[in-house]
Motif scaffolding. Structure first.
Motif, PDB file in Angstrom:
ATOM      1  N   ARG A   1       0.839  -1.191   0.000  1.00  0.00           N
ATOM      2  CA  ARG A   1       0.000   0.000   0.000  1.00  0.00           C
ATOM      3  C   ARG A   1       0.873   1.239   0.000  1.00  0.00           C
ATOM      4  NH1 ARG A   1      -5.062   0.547  -1.387  1.00  0.00           N
ATOM      5  NH2 ARG A   1      -5.579  -1.343  -0.198  1.00  0.00           N
ATOM      6  N   GLU A   2       0.629   2.156  -0.939  1.00  0.00           N
ATOM      7  CA  GLU A   2       1.341   3.428  -1.014  1.00  0.00           C
ATOM      8  C   GLU A   2       0.318   4.546  -1.029  1.00  0.00           C
ATOM      9  OE1 GLU A   2       3.833   3.209  -4.461  1.00  0.00           O
ATOM     10  OE2 GLU A   2       5.329   1.946  -3.466  1.00  0.00           O
ATOM     11  N   GLY A   3      -0.010   5.043   0.183  1.00  0.00           N
ATOM     12  CA  GLY A   3      -1.071   6.038   0.303  1.00  0.00           C
ATOM     13  C   GLY A   3      -2.409   5.436  -0.045  1.00  0.00           C
ATOM     14  N   GLU A   4      -3.093   6.010  -1.004  1.00  0.00           N
ATOM     15  CA  GLU A   4      -4.404   5.516  -1.420  1.00  0.00           C
ATOM     16  C   GLU A   4      -4.310   4.414  -2.480  1.00  0.00           C
ATOM     17  OE1 GLU A   4      -7.387   6.401  -0.116  1.00  0.00           O
ATOM     18  OE2 GLU A   4      -6.176   7.508   1.342  1.00  0.00           O
ATOM     19  N   SER A   5      -3.130   4.248  -3.031  1.00  0.00           N
ATOM     20  CA  SER A   5      -2.987   3.276  -4.115  1.00  0.00           C
ATOM     21  C   SER A   5      -2.298   1.999  -3.629  1.00  0.00           C
ATOM     22  CB  SER A   5      -2.186   3.882  -5.280  1.00  0.00           C
ATOM     23  OG  SER A   5      -0.876   4.202  -4.859  1.00  0.00           O
ATOM     24  N   LEU A   6      -2.466   0.940  -4.420  1.00  0.00           N
ATOM     25  CA  LEU A   6      -1.863  -0.352  -4.117  1.00  0.00           C
ATOM     26  C   LEU A   6      -0.888  -0.703  -5.225  1.00  0.00           C
ATOM     27  CD1 LEU A   6      -1.873  -2.935  -2.322  1.00  0.00           C
ATOM     28  CD2 LEU A   6      -3.614  -3.844  -3.879  1.00  0.00           C
ATOM     29  N   ARG A   7       0.374  -0.907  -4.861  1.00  0.00           N
ATOM     30  CA  ARG A   7       1.371  -1.275  -5.854  1.00  0.00           C
ATOM     31  C   ARG A   7       1.511  -2.798  -5.879  1.00  0.00           C
ATOM     32  NH1 ARG A   7       7.428   1.077  -6.786  1.00  0.00           N
ATOM     33  NH2 ARG A   7       6.238   2.456  -8.148  1.00  0.00           N
ATOM     34  N   ILE A   8       1.497  -3.343  -7.106  1.00  0.00           N
ATOM     35  CA  ILE A   8       1.689  -4.782  -7.318  1.00  0.00           C
ATOM     36  C   ILE A   8       3.036  -4.938  -8.017  1.00  0.00           C
ATOM     37  CG2 ILE A   8       0.726  -6.871  -8.332  1.00  0.00           C
ATOM     38  CD1 ILE A   8      -1.986  -5.434  -8.464  1.00  0.00           C
TER      39      ILE A   8
END
Length: 253
Positions: free
Chosen positions: A158-165
């Motif tokens: 999780r990076e702030g409001e976004s999700l990194r895959i």
């Protein structure tokens, strides 16, 4: 058959146009009846191959999704569907297996001179984007062409409001399916199916999968014959076998 006979069709069209342009008439007057057009006798395309051509022709899969043929394989491999990724991340899952068809890939040069990529994939429930850093990208770039089926082992962060895959490994989905030890059971109605069966198995090669053949005997009688050794059993092979004349049914086991 039309695709395989495209050259024949074009030659006929050119010849017909030339005859009309010449103004010639038939030997007995009027128009001659055209010779019947004979298209090549070829097997239909397997479902996965048909969908690949469909996407190539119109830009997307219209009649189905290629991963439908991999349903049992995905379950066997423990693949997470794209609509479940957010929930898995919320539960604290750090690493998951994802599978999809490559839609697009964008690369750029990083500040240290390496390359990274963002790969967009599609599965049965939607789409997702995976980030690949230099080391993973350099050894998997060739298998990430548009339309390729890939199995991705990825970390979720999780990076702030976004999700990194972020991809930690990428392999061909067919390769993963062959290594998963899936098996096939085939019901044969006639002996002519045997040479085609042998040819397809030899094309795929040896692997971990088990193949069982059930030939038709007298009414009410059935025997199962397990072919010796292991075989590369993939959804592509199953689709191709379903189109073999004399094969009544194919079932993944």
């Amino acid at each position: 058959r039309v695709h395989a006979g495209a050259e024949t069709l074009l030659r006929r069209a050119q010849a017909s146009a030339a005859e009309r342009g010449s103004g010639q008439i038939g030997l007995f007057g009027g128009e001659d009846r055209p010779e019947p057009l004979r298209l090549p006798e070829v097997a239909d395309w397997p479902g996965v191959e048909r969908l690949s051509f469909e996407a190539e022709a119109i830009g997307f899969h219209l009649t189905a999704h290629p991963l439908e043929a991999y349903a049992r394989t995905l379950a066997r491999l423990g693949v997470v569907a794209s609509h479940e990724i957010e929930a898995r991340a919320a539960e604290g899952a750090a690493r998951v297996k994802l599978a999809g068809i490559v839609i697009d890939r964008k690369e750029r040069v990083t500040r240290n001179g390496g390359r990274m990529a963002w790969v967009r994939l599609s599965d049965l429930s939607g789409g997702f984007e995976v980030t690949l850093f230099s080391e993973i990208l350099s050894r998997t770039r060739e298998m990430l062409g548009e339309g390729a089926a890939a199995l991705v082992t990825a970390d979720l962060r999780r990076e702030g409001e976004s999700l990194r895959i972020t991809a930690q490994d990428v392999v061909s989905l067919d390769e993963a399916a062959a290594g998963a030890g899936a098996g096939l059971k085939l019901w044969l109605e006639s002996a002519p199916a045997v040479p085609a069966l042998r040819s397809l198995l030899e094309r795929e090669g040896r692997g971990r999968g088990r193949v069982v053949v059930v030939p038709r005997l007298a009414p009410g009688e059935e025997v199962e014959i397990a072919l010796p050794g292991g075989w590369q059993v993939t959804p592509r092979l199953a689709q191709a076998l379903k189109l073999v004349p004399g094969v009544a049914r194919v079932e993944e086991v």
